[in-house]
Design an enzyme around this catalytic site. Structure first.
Site, PDB file in Angstrom:
ATOM      1  NE  ARG A  95      -6.140   1.802   0.092  1.00 44.83           N
ATOM      2  CZ  ARG A  95      -5.901   3.114   0.056  1.00 44.83           C
ATOM      3  NH1 ARG A  95      -4.677   3.567  -0.147  1.00 44.83           N
ATOM      4  NH2 ARG A  95      -6.879   3.973   0.227  1.00 44.83           N
ATOM      5  CB  ILE A 144     -15.406   5.531  11.942  1.00 41.41           C
ATOM      6  CG1 ILE A 144     -16.856   5.215  11.552  1.00 41.41           C
ATOM      7  CG2 ILE A 144     -15.262   6.946  12.468  1.00 41.41           C
ATOM      8  CD1 ILE A 144     -17.435   6.070  10.451  1.00 41.41           C
ATOM      9  CG  ASN A 188      -1.829   1.192   1.293  1.00 44.76           C
ATOM     10  OD1 ASN A 188      -1.752   2.099   0.470  1.00 44.76           O
ATOM     11  ND2 ASN A 188      -2.706   1.217   2.286  1.00 44.76           N
ATOM     12  CD  GLU A 191      -8.615  -1.155   3.990  1.00 47.34           C
ATOM     13  OE1 GLU A 191      -8.964  -0.456   3.025  1.00 47.34           O
ATOM     14  OE2 GLU A 191      -8.033  -0.703   4.994  1.00 47.34           O
ATOM     15  CG  HIS A 213     -12.671   3.951   3.224  1.00 48.25           C
ATOM     16  ND1 HIS A 213     -13.319   5.027   3.812  1.00 48.25           N
ATOM     17  CD2 HIS A 213     -11.353   4.186   3.381  1.00 48.25           C
ATOM     18  CE1 HIS A 213     -12.426   5.861   4.303  1.00 48.25           C
ATOM     19  NE2 HIS A 213     -11.215   5.372   4.054  1.00 48.25           N
ATOM     20  NE  ARG A 261      -9.690  13.070   2.794  1.00 49.75           N
ATOM     21  CZ  ARG A 261      -9.401  11.778   2.845  1.00 49.75           C
ATOM     22  NH1 ARG A 261     -10.244  10.921   3.422  1.00 49.75           N
ATOM     23  NH2 ARG A 261      -8.275  11.319   2.329  1.00 49.75           N
TER      24      ARG A 261
END
Length: 400
Positions: free
Chosen positions: A93, A211, A7, A387, A182, A243
């Site tokens: 990823r 989250i 990643n 993931e 995600h 954000r």
């Protein structure tokens, strides 16, 4: 089959080495390379069953960083494989697949070209992700590579949910629409949560809440993404670490005009200077916000209440969109560890059939656990996302 999962960020490389078999997987090592391109870089390598290893030296680029990872993996003292010949495939990823990639795929020249074509709409992520692919071509030539896209799971969202009410010409010309992110995490925790609760994944209504510093909520209808809170970019939806989430676009253009800000400056403000950091001027880390909240800091109280409230709002919205909900799943750095957040979001959802078990919720951190009472019509769970395992599984299935 030993698979290296990468990643790659703009200045970092997170990695895991997983030995995959048809029905099982074994984590061999994981680690991170940080501060790439800075005067002093860091490698933190954590082999399973051995002492961690750290290296601090300049790491000028991703190729150098990946070479250091491979050296660590084969080191006689802290390595986990005898030689690089044991690495049979590399899974990456990739943040943005646009409309090109509804599924993971083996890397080809065409795949690399399409990832490159998406740089314009994913400038913070896709260039670094592609750099990881190109670096592996240099240091492990001939090794099969697979790309797994954050957006792929959301390619099943219907047009009524992914289109914006802007002039259609901008979709035709630039593919301006909701993409969602995600996706790898949302897919994994929805499947795992369904198994935990005894639900038929392909005949269920599940709301997944990923989250962390970045955060999103997804409606998973009958095993497929039906709607999600992030949009054209990851800035949309929830209040996040830095954000802003949902905001009236006119408020942004108003600020830009008053402050004489360029488009780039506005983009940086919404992505890096807003969220709980912007609201509090304290931190983007919810652990710091929690401390300030407990001390009675009014702006921390406001920021946390807004953050939790926006999650609850999306849960209600997606329950309405799907015509009900069977399960709510929490995951991500905050979702897996904040008992306060999970309780706050679920409090008041009794009208939907949620009976939250506060005792089960206490101390539930980084585990897979049901957090609703046995009689609750809507199940609630915390699921530790993985993931990397999804990436390794897709890589194994495509390469084997």
């Amino acid at each position: 089959m030993v698979i290296l999962v990468l990643n790659c960020g703009s200045s970092s490389i997170k990695y895991q080495v997983i030995d995959m078999e048809a029905a099982s997987s074994t984590l061999l090592a994981k680690g991170i390379v940080e501060r790439i391109g800075l005067p002093e870089g860091d490698l933190i390598h954590k082999p399973v069953g051995k002492q961690p290893f750290e290296l601090h030296r300049p790491i000028p680029d991703h190729t150098t960083g990946i070479k250091l990872v491979l050296d660590a993996l084969t080191n006689p003292e802290h390595g986990v494989i005898r030689s690089l010949d044991e690495v049979k495939a590399v899974g990456h990823r990739v943040a943005h697949g646009g409309e090109f990639f509804p599924e993971s795929c083996i890397v080809t020249e065409e795949v690399k070209s399409k990832i490159r074509s998406l740089f314009e709409i994913a400038p913070l992520h896709n260039p670094a992700n592609l750099e990881g692919v190109l670096s592996i071509e240099k240091v492990l030539p001939g090794t099969p590579q697979v790309t797994v896209f954050d957006t792929s799971f959301h390619q099943t969202i219907p047009a009524v949910n992914f289109m914006y009410a802007l002039p259609h010409a901008y979709y035709d010309k630039y593919r301006v629409r909701k993409y969602g992110f995600h996706g790898t995490s949302h897919k994994y925790v929805a499947q795992t949560g369904a198994k935990l609760a005894g639900l038929d994944f392909e005949n269920s209504k599940i709301i997944t809440c990923h989250i962390g510093n970045g955060a999103s909520v997804t409606a998973v209808l009958n095993g497929k993404s039906f709607d999600t809170s992030m949009g054209f970019s990851p800035v949309d939806g929830l209040v996040m670490g830095t954000r802003c989430g949902n905001v009236d676009p006119s408020a942004v253009t108003f600020i830009g005009e008053k402050e004489g800000m360029s488009y780039a400056e506005l983009n940086e403000m919404m992505n890096k200077k807003s969220g709980v950091l912007g609201l509090t001027d304290l931190s983007s880390d919810m652990r710091d916000i929690d401390l300030a909240y407990d001390e009675g800091n009014p702006r921390a109280i406001l920021a946390r209440d807004m953050h939790y409230g926006r999650i609850r709002k999306f849960v209600g919205e997606y329950a309405a969109e799907m015509g009900g909900v069977d399960m709510i799943v929490f995951t991500g750095g905050v979702g897996e560890n904040s008992c306060e957040m999970r309780e706050s979001v679920c409090t008041g959802l009794e009208f939907m059939g949620v009976e939250f078990d506060r005792e089960a919720n206490k101390g539930a951190r980084g585990v897979n656990k049901i957090l609703s009472t046995p009689g609750s019509r809507v199940k609630v769970a915390v699921i530790a996302t993985d993931e990397e395992l999804v990436i390794a599984t897709d890589t194994y299935n495509l390469v084997k």
